[in-house]
Design an enzyme around this catalytic site. Structure first.
Site, short mmCIF file in Angstrom:
data_model
loop_
_atom_site.label_atom_id
_atom_site.label_comp_id
_atom_site.label_asym_id
_atom_site.label_seq_id
_atom_site.Cartn_x
_atom_site.Cartn_y
_atom_site.Cartn_z
N HIS A 63 -9.89 1.31 5.39
CA HIS A 63 -8.60 1.51 6.07
C HIS A 63 -8.82 2.47 7.25
O HIS A 63 -9.55 3.45 7.13
CB HIS A 63 -7.58 2.08 5.08
N GLU A 121 -5.77 -5.01 10.75
CA GLU A 121 -4.75 -3.96 10.87
C GLU A 121 -4.97 -3.20 12.17
O GLU A 121 -5.68 -2.17 12.19
CB GLU A 121 -4.86 -2.98 9.70
N SER A 162 3.10 -2.49 10.47
CA SER A 162 4.54 -2.59 10.72
C SER A 162 5.14 -3.92 10.29
O SER A 162 6.02 -4.46 10.96
CB SER A 162 4.85 -2.27 12.19
N ASN A 166 0.85 -1.19 0.00
CA ASN A 166 0.00 0.00 0.00
C ASN A 166 0.89 1.24 0.00
O ASN A 166 1.54 1.53 1.00
CB ASN A 166 -0.90 -0.04 1.26
N TRP A 167 0.89 1.96 -1.13
CA TRP A 167 1.76 3.14 -1.23
C TRP A 167 1.19 4.34 -0.49
O TRP A 167 1.86 5.35 -0.33
CB TRP A 167 1.97 3.53 -2.70
N LYS A 168 -0.07 4.30 -0.11
CA LYS A 168 -0.76 5.44 0.50
C LYS A 168 -0.56 6.69 -0.38
O LYS A 168 -0.45 6.57 -1.60
CB LYS A 168 -0.27 5.66 1.93
N GLY A 227 2.26 1.76 11.13
CA GLY A 227 3.27 2.82 11.07
C GLY A 227 4.00 3.07 12.37
O GLY A 227 4.67 4.08 12.52
N GLU A 285 -7.04 4.75 8.37
CA GLU A 285 -6.69 6.15 8.10
C GLU A 285 -7.88 6.89 7.48
O GLU A 285 -8.04 8.09 7.69
CB GLU A 285 -5.45 6.21 7.19
#
Ligand code: PEP
Length: 243
Positions: A97, A165, A203, A8-10, A171, A99
């Protein structure tokens, strides 16, 4: 099923950077002898998807990082990107997600609408669930996770990949312990069936990737920051390769 390695490049890498990184990771994957038991999925930002697809199509699948909940195909929804638009390139779509749940206040209902739109366009939703540190410490994390999963997966329960997650692990450099991941996998598979793919993210890096992927209860990994470094990406691929 094949184990999944999802990157996942975000919100990272411009189009030019994304193309250049795709070329590098394509060379890395080409050099490895992954013997068909791992599926690599790269999730670039929307704007880079068509170009990255062209570079990566012989070595990896494409995933999108999100999709519109408004309509599965088209309509007057400024700024939205539909599942139909993505489906020319992607096989997978990340939904729910943390985020987005936290920063954009996405609800379980929004996530469920997104999943339905993904399925309608013949892609597979990667549905993220995760608890906060406070919820874990309170001991109520299993019911929190199962409730999130039940509410977010309405309408596509039989057609999803569940991505566990934990919010405290994303992160943070502080991955969940393997036994803790397996505990959640068992809960999910006993509610949704053994055939429901269960993957872990939070992570994951070259130090823990192989141990996590080696567990029979865990069908793959979702990797953020470590997959954006060519060095870490290559190390993780070579570890998988050395199976
Ligand atoms: C993620 O946010 O999906 C993720 C797994 O991030 P990281 O690997 O950086 O923890």
């Amino acid at each position: 099923m094949n184990k999944l390695f999802i990157s996942n490049w975000k919100m990272n890498l411009t189009l030019a950077e994304g193309i250049s990184f795709s070329n590098e990771i394509s060379r890395t994957i080409n050099k490895s002898i992954i013997n068909g038991n791992i599926e690599i999925v790269i999730c670039p930002p929307f704007i880079s998807i068509p170009n990255c697809f062209q570079v990566l199509k012989s070595v990896a699948k494409i995933g999108a990082q999100d999709v519109s909940s408004m309509h599965d195909a088209k309509g007057a929804y400024t700024g939205e990107i539909s599942a139909k638009m993505i489906s020319d390139y992607a096989d997978y779509v990340i939904i729910g997600h943390s985020e987005r749940r936290i920063n954009l206040k996405e609800t379980n209902h929004d996530v469920s609408l997104k999943g339905i739109n993904v399925i309608k366009n013949n892609m597979i939703p990667i549905l993220c669930i995760g608890e906060t540190e406070t919820q874990r410490d309170s001991g109520e994390y299993i019911s929190v996770l199962l409730n999130q999963l039940r509410e977010s997966s309405k309408g596509f329960e039989k057609n999803m990949i569940v991505a566990y997650e934990p919010i405290w692990a994303i992160g943070s450099g502080n991955s969940c312990k393997t036994a803790q991941i397996i505990e959640i996998s068992k809960q999910v598979k006993s509610s949704y069936g053994d055939e429901t793919p269960f993957i872990y993210g939070g992570s994951v890096n070259e130090d823990n990737c192989k141990e996590i992927l080696d567990q029979k209860e865990i069908d793959g990994v979702l990797v953020g920051s470590a997959s954006l470094s060519l060095d870490s990406f290559s190390k993780m691929i070579s570890l998988i390769d050395s199976e």
